[in-house]
Every structure is written in structure tokens, then in C-alpha cells.
Scaffold this motif. Sequence first.
Motif, PDB file in Angstrom:
ATOM      1  N   TYR A 149      -5.396  -0.878  10.252  1.00  0.00           N
ATOM      2  CA  TYR A 149      -6.039  -1.708   9.225  1.00  0.00           C
ATOM      3  C   TYR A 149      -7.261  -1.012   8.637  1.00  0.00           C
ATOM      4  O   TYR A 149      -7.846  -0.113   9.257  1.00  0.00           O
ATOM      5  CB  TYR A 149      -6.413  -3.090   9.773  1.00  0.00           C
ATOM      6  N   THR A 150      -7.635  -1.423   7.418  1.00  0.00           N
ATOM      7  CA  THR A 150      -8.883  -0.952   6.816  1.00  0.00           C
ATOM      8  C   THR A 150      -9.624  -2.169   6.257  1.00  0.00           C
ATOM      9  O   THR A 150      -9.009  -3.203   5.970  1.00  0.00           O
ATOM     10  CB  THR A 150      -8.667   0.003   5.619  1.00  0.00           C
ATOM     11  N   ILE A 151     -10.920  -1.985   6.101  1.00  0.00           N
ATOM     12  CA  ILE A 151     -11.706  -3.075   5.503  1.00  0.00           C
ATOM     13  C   ILE A 151     -11.648  -2.907   3.979  1.00  0.00           C
ATOM     14  O   ILE A 151     -11.892  -1.819   3.457  1.00  0.00           O
ATOM     15  CB  ILE A 151     -13.170  -3.030   5.986  1.00  0.00           C
ATOM     16  N   ALA A 152     -11.292  -3.976   3.299  1.00  0.00           N
ATOM     17  CA  ALA A 152     -11.193  -3.941   1.833  1.00  0.00           C
ATOM     18  C   ALA A 152     -12.159  -4.971   1.240  1.00  0.00           C
ATOM     19  O   ALA A 152     -12.874  -5.660   1.978  1.00  0.00           O
ATOM     20  CB  ALA A 152      -9.757  -4.249   1.433  1.00  0.00           C
ATOM     21  N   ASP A 153     -12.161  -5.067  -0.097  1.00  0.00           N
ATOM     22  CA  ASP A 153     -13.014  -6.061  -0.767  1.00  0.00           C
ATOM     23  C   ASP A 153     -12.570  -7.470  -0.404  1.00  0.00           C
ATOM     24  O   ASP A 153     -11.415  -7.689  -0.038  1.00  0.00           O
ATOM     25  CB  ASP A 153     -12.893  -5.912  -2.295  1.00  0.00           C
ATOM     26  N   ARG A 154     -13.468  -8.400  -0.627  1.00  0.00           N
ATOM     27  CA  ARG A 154     -13.111  -9.810  -0.449  1.00  0.00           C
ATOM     28  C   ARG A 154     -11.956 -10.180  -1.384  1.00  0.00           C
ATOM     29  O   ARG A 154     -11.853  -9.629  -2.478  1.00  0.00           O
ATOM     30  CB  ARG A 154     -14.303 -10.701  -0.810  1.00  0.00           C
ATOM     31  N   ARG A 163       4.929  -1.933   6.333  1.00  0.00           N
ATOM     32  CA  ARG A 163       3.681  -1.727   5.567  1.00  0.00           C
ATOM     33  C   ARG A 163       2.856  -0.685   6.303  1.00  0.00           C
ATOM     34  O   ARG A 163       2.851  -0.659   7.533  1.00  0.00           O
ATOM     35  CB  ARG A 163       2.861  -3.024   5.479  1.00  0.00           C
ATOM     36  N   LYS A 164       2.149   0.115   5.511  1.00  0.00           N
ATOM     37  CA  LYS A 164       1.377   1.202   6.145  1.00  0.00           C
ATOM     38  C   LYS A 164       0.090   0.705   6.789  1.00  0.00           C
ATOM     39  O   LYS A 164      -0.185   0.978   7.949  1.00  0.00           O
ATOM     40  CB  LYS A 164       1.037   2.269   5.086  1.00  0.00           C
ATOM     41  N   THR A 165      -0.684  -0.051   5.963  1.00  0.00           N
ATOM     42  CA  THR A 165      -2.005  -0.472   6.434  1.00  0.00           C
ATOM     43  C   THR A 165      -2.286  -1.906   6.020  1.00  0.00           C
ATOM     44  O   THR A 165      -2.032  -2.282   4.871  1.00  0.00           O
ATOM     45  CB  THR A 165      -3.099   0.411   5.780  1.00  0.00           C
ATOM     46  N   THR A 211       3.279  -4.694   9.276  1.00  0.00           N
ATOM     47  CA  THR A 211       2.568  -3.423   9.492  1.00  0.00           C
ATOM     48  C   THR A 211       2.950  -2.858  10.865  1.00  0.00           C
ATOM     49  O   THR A 211       3.246  -1.665  11.008  1.00  0.00           O
ATOM     50  CB  THR A 211       1.036  -3.627   9.402  1.00  0.00           C
ATOM     51  N   ALA A 212       2.976  -3.732  11.851  1.00  0.00           N
ATOM     52  CA  ALA A 212       3.296  -3.280  13.215  1.00  0.00           C
ATOM     53  C   ALA A 212       4.725  -2.747  13.309  1.00  0.00           C
ATOM     54  O   ALA A 212       4.995  -1.810  14.052  1.00  0.00           O
ATOM     55  CB  ALA A 212       3.086  -4.430  14.193  1.00  0.00           C
TER      56      ALA A 212
END
Length: 347
Positions: free
Chosen positions: A292-297, A215-217, A210-211
Motif C-alpha cells: 500500500y501507499t499513502i495517497a491524497d484524501r 491490483r498492484k498497490t 491486491t493480496a
Amino acid sequence: MKKRIMVTGGCGYIGSHTAVALIENDFEVLILDDLSNSNKEVLDRIKSITGIRPKLLEVDLKDSFLCDNMFCYNKNIDAVIHFAAHKAVSESIEKPLKYYHNNLYALINVLVAMEKYNINNFIFSSSATVYGNPDELPITEKNKTKRPFSPYGNTKRVAEEVLEDITISNKDLSAISLRYFNPIGAHDSGCLGELPNGIPNNLMPYITQTAVGIRKTLSVFGNDYPTKDGTPIRDYIHVVDLAEAHVIAVQRLLEKKQENAFETFNLGTGNGYSVLEIINAFEKVLNQKVNYTIADRRPGDVPQLYSDTSLAKTKLGWVAKRNLENMIATAWKWEQNYRQEQNLQEN
Ligand code: UFG
């Protein structure tokens, strides 16, 4: 004469770093690999670090005939370190037979050949996944193993049970199972590191990709776990520390220092970091934000896994020396070097 170590899966991430450490400690390394999740160019990388290009035998070890041939035509093997296995947790849930077939057939074929050709020292590449969701933390080797959440993990647990049984029946055989926590990082040189096929499953390669902009996120899988910041806690360990532990384990076998025919050791640092702590540490080392984003477990993730490393310290005399900053810096150096190499090749 140099001791000769057969390293199955020696072109892979942990296998290749172990090959380097073995060569640096004056062992001769013979690599067996089917290259299903690795590349021959790893041998050049090992050579650029050590000056020695280990011999590679390209072989699918789940073929018993071919596996036997490897042992028949390559004499004077002092020990086998067995890394060769599929390792993608999520794929193993979709294709359990692929995992049981590959990981267990290869293991059994190697052990059968070792018995036939009278090779009696074996090191197994295991995982903290054998503890399932542990009742007690930090995890000692006395913690009961539990059914892991994935078929991949279960192949590790079953393999350890196989080793326990056969070291009872075959009095000549000695085996050590090394239970890795979360290996990350890369060789200091920046010439050798993790090279996941396709989209990475694991956190660190996903962060570095990502960095670097591939990858985007990054998705953070869940922030509602019962932990300090809601994200899961793991015990990240530098791959070079891990590699060094294998050298010590080989020496323990060759010098017949074992206390039991089958021994297991946790390999971790004993420090637990959450996913968000890893991202923050990475941002600090890089001095830039990671998207980053928070996603489901993610199914199968346990809230916390970190090791008690005292057994490895007292019995092997091994402790992890490299800190989180070094793990992150080397992973990043490797990612950048590798992408630069790719760009040069393309232009
Ligand atoms: N994670 C994310 N986003 C990602 C990737 C991972 O949030 O894109 C999180 C996971 O949910 C987990 C943590 O980062 O909380 C670590 O995940 P990894 O996939 O890097 O590592 P795991 O702990 O799941 O798995 C590792 C090894 C397995 C081994 C297991 C034993 O990859 O081979 O440890 O616990 F079986």
C-alpha cells in the motif's frame, strides 16, 4: 405455508446473503434483479449453500409498467426487502441523475405497486451515509440525518423521508429502514461474497484483490485525519450478521411487533477501526504484507463513523456476532475461491 419474501436486488452482495439467511429460516424467496451489477450465477451459489435455487425475475424496476407486472403476476407476497439500487459513491457524483433516476424511480414504483396489490410490509436497505459527518459519536438513531456527501447517499436519505411520509398516510403500511455501516466479509462456505464490477471502490475488496495479485498497490486515501493514526475510522460489519438482521426485521413486521409504522435501526458492531488497522489485521490473518501507499484524501470521506447499536439490541434482539478476524478470513477465502474458479474456467 412458507411466508413469501420478495427481495429486490437479491443477486447483489447483501441481497444474496440475505436470500440465504431467509431460506435457512424457512422463508420462500423471490428475487427481482436487473443484473446491472450482479450475475445470475449467484443463484447457483445460493443453491449450493441452501439446497434451494430461488426464482429470479429479471426486471428493471424503474420501469413502472414492468414493476407493476411483477406484483400482478406474483401473488401472496408477505413482505418486500428492497435492495435494488446503484451504490457507487464516486459514480453518483459524476452521474447524479443516473442515481436519482434509478434509485428513486425503482423505490417509488415498488411502493406504488405494493399499495395497489395491498402488500404492507417493507424493509429498506439504507446506509450510515444518511448521518453525513456526524456531530456526535457513536451514532445513535437519534442523531439528526444530514445531507450526505454524495447523490448516492442522498437517494438513501430521500428514500427514508418518502417512507416516513407514506407510513403516515397509509395506515396499513409498516416499514423498517436498516442503516448499514460498512459491510464486509463473505459467507463461511467461501461460495458467496462480494463481486465488484471492475476496479473496487471499497476498502476490503481492494485489499483482497491486491493480496491476490490483481491490483498492484492499495492507495490509502489520506493519513492526516484527526484520528489515532491519521486514517479514517469506520464500523465494519460482517455481511452475514447484516443478513441475519434482515430476517429478524422481516419477522418483526410479520409478527406486528413494531412500535412505530416507520422504524430505523443502525446495523454495525459499535467498534471503529482505522484503514491502517484493517490493513494490519489483514496482514496478520494472511501472514503476508499488503502493498500500500499513502495517497491524497478521497473527496467526500468523513473522518469517523461508528454506531451505537443499542436500539437494534433492545428492539430487535440483534447483535453482530462475528469479529473482525472472521470478516477478513471469510473475505479472503471468498476471493481465493472465486479466483480459483475463474482460473479453472479459463484453462
Ligand atoms: N479506502 C482507502 N482505499 C481504498 C478504498 C477505501 O483508503 O482503495 C478508505 C476510504 O477512504 C475510507 C475507508 O477506506 O476511509 C472505507 O472506505 P469504503 O469505500 O470501503 O467505505 P465508505 O465508508 O466510503 O462507504 C461505505 C459504503 C457506502 C456507504 C458509506 C456510508 O460503501 O455505500 O459506507 O458511510 F454510503
